[in-house]
Structure formats: structure tokens, C-alpha cells
Design a protein around this motif. Sequence first.
Motif, PDB file in Angstrom:
ATOM      1  N   THR A   1       0.826  -1.201   0.000  1.00 18.80           N
ATOM      2  CA  THR A   1       0.000   0.000   0.000  1.00 18.80           C
ATOM      3  C   THR A   1       0.861   1.252   0.000  1.00 18.80           C
ATOM      4  O   THR A   1       0.665   2.163  -0.813  1.00 18.80           O
TER       5      THR A   1
ATOM      6  N   TYR B   1       1.482   4.311  -2.916  1.00 15.54           N
ATOM      7  CA  TYR B   1       1.343   5.751  -2.662  1.00 15.54           C
ATOM      8  C   TYR B   1       2.642   6.493  -2.962  1.00 15.54           C
ATOM      9  O   TYR B   1       2.646   7.511  -3.664  1.00 15.54           O
TER      10      TYR B   1
ATOM     11  N   HIS C   1      -8.784  -2.417   1.806  1.00 13.13           N
ATOM     12  CA  HIS C   1      -8.712  -1.052   2.323  1.00 13.13           C
ATOM     13  C   HIS C   1     -10.016  -0.513   2.904  1.00 13.13           C
ATOM     14  O   HIS C   1      -9.983   0.387   3.746  1.00 13.13           O
TER      15      HIS C   1
ATOM     16  N   VAL D   1      -3.132   2.150  -7.759  1.00 12.44           N
ATOM     17  CA  VAL D   1      -2.985   3.587  -7.989  1.00 12.44           C
ATOM     18  C   VAL D   1      -2.762   3.890  -9.464  1.00 12.44           C
ATOM     19  O   VAL D   1      -2.430   5.022  -9.815  1.00 12.44           O
TER      20      VAL D   1
ATOM     21  N   PHE E   1      -7.796   6.034  -8.385  1.00 11.62           N
ATOM     22  CA  PHE E   1      -6.875   6.814  -7.562  1.00 11.62           C
ATOM     23  C   PHE E   1      -7.292   8.278  -7.489  1.00 11.62           C
ATOM     24  O   PHE E   1      -7.024   8.960  -6.496  1.00 11.62           O
TER      25      PHE E   1
ATOM     26  N   ILE F   1      -9.706   8.120  -4.626  1.00 11.54           N
ATOM     27  CA  ILE F   1      -8.988   7.821  -3.382  1.00 11.54           C
ATOM     28  C   ILE F   1      -8.328   9.083  -2.844  1.00 11.54           C
ATOM     29  O   ILE F   1      -8.380   9.373  -1.643  1.00 11.54           O
ATOM     30  N   ARG F   2      -7.725   9.868  -3.728  1.00 14.14           N
ATOM     31  CA  ARG F   2      -7.044  11.093  -3.307  1.00 14.14           C
ATOM     32  C   ARG F   2      -8.013  12.126  -2.738  1.00 14.14           C
ATOM     33  O   ARG F   2      -7.586  13.057  -2.049  1.00 14.14           O
TER      34      ARG F   2
ATOM     35  N   TRP G   1     -13.449   3.555   5.067  1.00 12.44           N
ATOM     36  CA  TRP G   1     -12.107   2.990   5.147  1.00 12.44           C
ATOM     37  C   TRP G   1     -11.999   2.130   6.397  1.00 12.44           C
ATOM     38  O   TRP G   1     -12.618   2.435   7.425  1.00 12.44           O
TER      39      TRP G   1
ATOM     40  N   PHE H   1      -4.565   4.481   3.262  1.00 14.34           N
ATOM     41  CA  PHE H   1      -5.233   5.446   2.392  1.00 14.34           C
ATOM     42  C   PHE H   1      -6.278   6.253   3.161  1.00 14.34           C
ATOM     43  O   PHE H   1      -6.446   7.458   2.942  1.00 14.34           O
TER      44      PHE H   1
ATOM     45  N   THR I   1      -4.418   8.786   5.167  1.00 15.95           N
ATOM     46  CA  THR I   1      -3.730   9.779   4.347  1.00 15.95           C
ATOM     47  C   THR I   1      -4.694  10.734   3.668  1.00 15.95           C
ATOM     48  O   THR I   1      -4.444  11.949   3.594  1.00 15.95           O
TER      49      THR I   1
END
Length: 541
Positions: free
Chosen positions: A174, A178, A418, A448, A453, A456-457, A529, A535, A538
Motif C-alpha cells: 500500500t 502511494y 482497504h 494507484v 486513484f 482515493i485522493r 475505510w 489510504f 492519508t
Amino acid sequence: MPLKFAITGCVVAGVAFATVASAAEPWTLVRREAIRSHVEFLASDLLEGRAAASRGYDIAAAYVAAQFRQSDLAPAASAESYFQSVPLLEATPVLPGSSAQLVVDRDTHSFEYGTDYLPSADYLSASSTLTAPLTFAGFGIDAPELEHNDFANIDLKGRIAVIFTGAPARFPHTQRAYYSANATKFPKLIERGAVGVVTVASPQDDRLFPWERIVAMSWAPQMRWIDEESKPHEAYEELKLRFRFNQSAAARLFEGASKDFQTVLASADAGEAQGFDLPGLLTLSATTGLRRTESANVLAVATGSDPRLRNEYVVITAHLDHMGRGSAVNGDSIYNGAQDNALGTAILLEMARALDASGLKPRRSILFAAVTAEEKGLLGSDYLAHHPPAGTLVANINIDMPMLFAPTTDFVALGEQHSSLGDTARAAATAQGYKLSADPQPEQVSFVRSDQFSFIRKGVPSIVVNGGYKARDKRTDIAALRQDFLEHRYHQPSDDITTPIDYATAADLARINLRIALDAANAAPRPRWKNGDFFGQTFGN
């Protein structure tokens, strides 16, 4: 559309799925021949490879919008339109205008385009030159939780950073995913004052992505989406130029340094942090053709039935674009993209139709999004993540190049570990008669590498269900079929309608994704999550 069937409930493997009375669950209405028909059209030569901002892509987008309208789904880009225009800046490196020259003492060495290096596009200037000293910065990573800091003993201010792609193999998968991303690396370099970047393939990436393959695809223009201030998003303007060197050319940069290139390769393979100054001055020059253009995400929505939850969206994505026209291979210059990603788009379209045909109204809204410019760096999905419909995105299910070559007894769910979507996916696969297998190649950090992604961001739990490896016919070697595709068809003109696709399995993937989407749309809590997930910590809100 009024609700046609009474909603009932069932529980599979501890996960509650919304179902409907009689035989009208949406997944029972999926038609494999409809998926085949969509693929055969979208991957036809008529669409010329569906490059973002091309005529072929616009035809594909019009086709998708027509299918959404036929499925009685509401436009989601606006009250009247399915098309979310994504403003783009297209940047094409002009090959005769690029150069790379190293001066050490009185010795000058000129590198050759294609043989030694490839230039990046400069999104801010048609002509750029940078001369600066060099500093090697390992992988370009500062990961304190993993006790790795490539910057500990160096000063990058006013210097060109030379870094390896990827991340140390010793990192958990993971974190490796990232920290491998340029979107993680480049801001860290900018914070430390770097003015340019030379990237070099790590030992593992050099094995996975040979230099010859990278050069063969270098003809494709690069893009960024344009923000509200008319600036290209994530252009990293402080890094004036970004070049890619192959390993043999990079070795020249280390001549006379405190460590030679073979030593730093070995340290990189061992996952060691490293950094030191390199001798000489490097001059990089690039000429870039710049063009403003646009391409559309195609958005449709099945509006939720719950007044409290209908402004929460489960977004199902598949990228509609591919590579367009390019260098001819065996006389064929059209990069059709059948597996990548006409198949994913076809599955999305049939999911949308089946949901509407069932008459089922989920509590939350389900947003169907055929997105543009994935091949240019996840741009359409990133734009959508930054400019969603009024409301909140709570989950993403992405469909990208599922590689369904033959019947299997399993699927692989990227990201299942995740978030709660992983439990939902496992139950959905079980309900459809499949098992979920672990990702057999986690070192490739695929989670990613596609549109999920982008979400996710923004803190949105995401999942991607891809084809499995366990063939129903024991004589079939799925791993060999996948490897053959990746070596001979991926991003090649031969990824066309002659590519083997098992449409029965594609239909089952549509059914599994429908089950996941409806569970996420109907469950009282949003997808979440998992506690302590990297993730989630973050990016989560």
C-alpha cells in the motif's frame, strides 16, 4: 420512473443486499450479447482509437450518451446535458527542439533523443532551457513511518534531482503504491527547492517496462486539465523541465561521483535511502507544441429514492478513451483499445440499462461516468473528483481493462483490503458463484494506476474488480493469456476486436458490480475505510 417491484432484503455472507421481488433483480437482466455489441462498436476502426479530444472520441461519447438516454437515465453533467466538458491543455514535445548535455570540468557529453532520454512536455512554455547542478535523491521519498528519507543528507535547492521511479520493494504494498506516484514525489521535490527532475527506471521498473517499449509510445501527446484560474492542474511549474533517462545514460551522470551507478542500483534494490551530489552541470532543452482543447466525461444518474441520501453518490467509472492513432505496427496505426477499455465501458453501459430495466430505485444516487483522458494521466476522473455533481461522492467502483480472456471461478478485487467495499465485493462474488482471490502481483501497485486513484485522493473508498486466474477449464492457462496480452496487445493496435474476450464472464462482472453498487447505495452507513488503513488515514476526511 415509478418503482415497479417491491423491495425485499437478503443477506449473503453477512452483507445485506437490496433485492426486488420476483425475478427482476437488476443483475438477472444483464445481457452478455449487449456487452459484445458495445465493444464491437467502441473498438471499431470507425472510432480511430478514441483518443481524448479527437473526432473518434466524440463519436464514442455521443454513443454512450445515447445509450444512457435510451436507458432512461437522467443527465448528470447538468439538467439538460450528459456531457461534462473537461478543459484540456495538450502538450506535444517537438523532437528536434530537445537536447540534454552534461558538462563536467572541460568535458562535454551530448545525449541522444530516444536512445538516451525522452523529454517531458512543458505546459507553461513553448520553449524551455534549464542549466543546473545535479543531486541524486534515491527514490525521491520521505516516509518517516517506514524510516526512509532520501533527502536526509542532501540540499536540492536550485538543483536538478535525479531519482528512481517507483519505491523500495521492502515497503508494504500500500505504501509502495502511494510513494511511487509522481503526485506524491514531485511536491516533495518542490518543497526542497528542486528546479528540474531526471527520472530513471528503478531496477524492478526497468524489468517491467523496458526502455524500448517506453520509446515506442513516446509519440502520444501529453495533457493536463485546466483549472478555474486557467492554469494546467498539477503541472508542477517549479520543476521547469522533467526528462526521463534510460539506465545506461544515467550511468554517465554518476561518473566521478562518490558512488557509481551499479552501486546505487544495488542499494535501490535493497531499499536503502541514499542521496548525494553528482558532478557537473546538466543543460536540458525542450520545445513543446501547446494546444487548448476539451473532451467530455459522459455522466448519467439513477437518482436516489431517499430524500436524505439522494445527494450522496456511488460513482461507477470506466474510461472511454484510448490511444487514438499512432505509430503503425504491422501496417495498423489504429490503437482500438478493446480490452482497454471498450470492454469496461460496455460493462458500465449494460449495468446502467439493467438497473433501469429492473425498476429498482436505490436509496442513494448511482452516478454512471464514462470518463475521458485516463490514458493521459487519469485526467477525466480527476476533473470529476474535483467537480462532482451537487452532493457528495461516497464510493467509487471502477472498471478498467478487466482482462477477461476465458471462464474463471474467481475474480480479483483491487483495494478490497482497504475499505468496507472489500467485504461487499466478497459477498457479491459469492452470491454470483465466484470467489475473490488475492492480487497475485501486488508489487505492480495497480491500485494507484487507474481512475480509482483520483477518488482515493479525495478520500472516497474505491474498488476495482478484475478478471481472476483460476480457469474453469484446467487446460487453460490464464496467467499465460494475460502475459501474452500485456506483451503483444496492451497499448498496441492488436488490442482490437480480435482480442479474446469471454463475454459470459464479462456479464458476471457486470452482475457483481451491480450488487456492490446497490449495497453501497442502500446500506445505512456509507462505505468506509477500514480502521488504521493507510489510504484512509492519508486522504480520508
